[in-house]
Design a protein around this motif. Structure first.
Motif, PDB file in Angstrom:
ATOM      1  N   GLN A  20      -5.798   5.019  -7.621  1.00 16.89           N
ATOM      2  CA  GLN A  20      -6.362   5.919  -6.593  1.00 16.89           C
ATOM      3  C   GLN A  20      -5.963   7.312  -7.083  1.00 16.89           C
ATOM      4  O   GLN A  20      -6.816   8.422  -7.080  1.00 16.89           O
ATOM      5  N   ILE A  21      -4.607   7.710  -7.258  1.00 18.97           N
ATOM      6  CA  ILE A  21      -4.125   8.935  -7.532  1.00 18.97           C
ATOM      7  C   ILE A  21      -4.761   9.491  -8.875  1.00 18.97           C
ATOM      8  O   ILE A  21      -4.971  10.504  -8.897  1.00 18.97           O
TER       9      ILE A  21
ATOM     10  N   ARG B  18      -7.800  -2.935   2.348  1.00 19.92           N
ATOM     11  CA  ARG B  18      -6.803  -2.587   3.201  1.00 19.92           C
ATOM     12  C   ARG B  18      -5.431  -2.998   2.957  1.00 19.92           C
ATOM     13  O   ARG B  18      -4.500  -2.670   3.286  1.00 19.92           O
ATOM     14  N   ASN B  19      -5.165  -3.797   1.716  1.00 18.86           N
ATOM     15  CA  ASN B  19      -3.788  -4.064   1.356  1.00 18.86           C
ATOM     16  C   ASN B  19      -3.545  -3.684  -0.248  1.00 18.86           C
ATOM     17  O   ASN B  19      -3.405  -4.694  -1.196  1.00 18.86           O
ATOM     18  N   LEU B  20      -3.778  -2.509  -0.553  1.00 20.10           N
ATOM     19  CA  LEU B  20      -3.780  -2.044  -1.876  1.00 20.10           C
ATOM     20  C   LEU B  20      -2.041  -2.160  -2.073  1.00 20.10           C
ATOM     21  O   LEU B  20      -1.198  -1.678  -1.198  1.00 20.10           O
ATOM     22  N   GLY B  21      -1.634  -2.504  -3.472  1.00 17.76           N
ATOM     23  CA  GLY B  21      -0.488  -2.422  -3.743  1.00 17.76           C
ATOM     24  C   GLY B  21      -0.144  -1.184  -4.766  1.00 17.76           C
ATOM     25  O   GLY B  21      -0.711  -0.319  -4.593  1.00 17.76           O
ATOM     26  N   PHE B  22       0.770  -1.217  -5.492  1.00 15.65           N
ATOM     27  CA  PHE B  22       1.391  -0.011  -6.306  1.00 15.65           C
ATOM     28  C   PHE B  22       0.284   0.210  -7.230  1.00 15.65           C
ATOM     29  O   PHE B  22      -0.158   1.557  -7.362  1.00 15.65           O
TER      30      PHE B  22
ATOM     31  N   THR C 178      -3.225  12.269  -3.472  1.00 20.72           N
ATOM     32  CA  THR C 178      -1.894  11.541  -3.971  1.00 20.72           C
ATOM     33  C   THR C 178      -1.178  11.450  -2.575  1.00 20.72           C
ATOM     34  O   THR C 178      -0.388  10.302  -2.406  1.00 20.72           O
ATOM     35  N   MET C 179      -0.970  12.457  -1.599  1.00 21.67           N
ATOM     36  CA  MET C 179      -0.178  12.186  -0.428  1.00 21.67           C
ATOM     37  C   MET C 179      -1.048  11.039   0.421  1.00 21.67           C
ATOM     38  O   MET C 179      -0.274  10.455   1.160  1.00 21.67           O
ATOM     39  N   ASP C 180      -2.325  11.027   0.635  1.00 20.37           N
ATOM     40  CA  ASP C 180      -2.742  10.103   1.179  1.00 20.37           C
ATOM     41  C   ASP C 180      -2.519   8.677   0.674  1.00 20.37           C
ATOM     42  O   ASP C 180      -2.154   7.767   1.609  1.00 20.37           O
TER      43      ASP C 180
ATOM     44  N   ARG D   4     -13.259   0.081  -4.462  1.00 14.51           N
ATOM     45  CA  ARG D   4     -13.157  -0.195  -3.083  1.00 14.51           C
ATOM     46  C   ARG D   4     -12.471   1.007  -2.172  1.00 14.51           C
ATOM     47  O   ARG D   4     -12.685   1.418  -1.449  1.00 14.51           O
ATOM     48  N   GLY D   5     -11.284   1.650  -2.786  1.00 11.03           N
ATOM     49  CA  GLY D   5     -10.634   2.681  -2.348  1.00 11.03           C
ATOM     50  C   GLY D   5      -9.901   2.180  -1.142  1.00 11.03           C
ATOM     51  O   GLY D   5      -9.476   1.399  -0.857  1.00 11.03           O
ATOM     52  N   ASP D   6     -10.233   3.186  -0.107  1.00  7.40           N
ATOM     53  CA  ASP D   6      -9.775   2.867   1.376  1.00  7.40           C
ATOM     54  C   ASP D   6     -10.260   1.820   2.027  1.00  7.40           C
ATOM     55  O   ASP D   6      -9.872   1.457   3.028  1.00  7.40           O
ATOM     56  N   PHE D   7     -11.275   1.201   1.461  1.00 11.37           N
ATOM     57  CA  PHE D   7     -11.978   0.141   2.103  1.00 11.37           C
ATOM     58  C   PHE D   7     -11.232  -1.093   1.880  1.00 11.37           C
ATOM     59  O   PHE D   7     -11.281  -2.043   2.704  1.00 11.37           O
TER      60      PHE D   7
END
Length: 128
Positions: free
Chosen positions: A53-54, A43-47, A100-102, A38-41
């Protein structure tokens, strides 16, 4: 107040129709799945979702596809800084670093939201 009773929450603050109250973060396996698919879709991603994603951002073809997916999500949610980072992520050399920054920015913001929510909940339970 119907939304609170619908999810089993009893709170003293109003919730707009269709808005969900604060939810717990998913477990690590679900978090990795959300980060990968889902990536940025999500909205409540954790560590673990952010770490996934990185890692995907550094993979040549998958990182580009993930950057395109996340660019669409950032446009949908009007996240201008995220759009800029994901546009940079489309360039093969800079892809992993800008992604990574995002992700660090998004995970830091989510952690801050959780902290503020927990502090507010504590203040409501134990007023001074």
């Amino acid at each position: 107040m119907r939304a609170h009773s619908q999810y089993g929450y009893a709170a003293n603050y109003p919730v707009r129709p269709g808005q969900r109250p604060y939810e717990r973060r998913p477990g690590p396996v679900r978090d990795v799945w959300n980060g990968a698919m889902r990536g940025d879709f999500a909205r409540n991603l954790g560590f673990f979702g952010g770490l996934t994603q990185i890692i995907i951002g550094f993979l040549p073809l998958f990182g580009t596809l993930a950057a395109l997916r996340d660019l669409v999500a950032d446009l949908k949610y009007h996240d201008h800084l995220g759009c800029a980072f994901n546009t940079l992520a489309l360039v093969p050399v800079f892809g992993g670093f800008s992604k990574t920054m995002d992700v660090i920015r998004v995970v830091h913001h989510a952690g801050h939201v959780v902290h503020v929510t927990q502090r507010r909940k504590h203040q409501q339970q134990y007023p001074q």
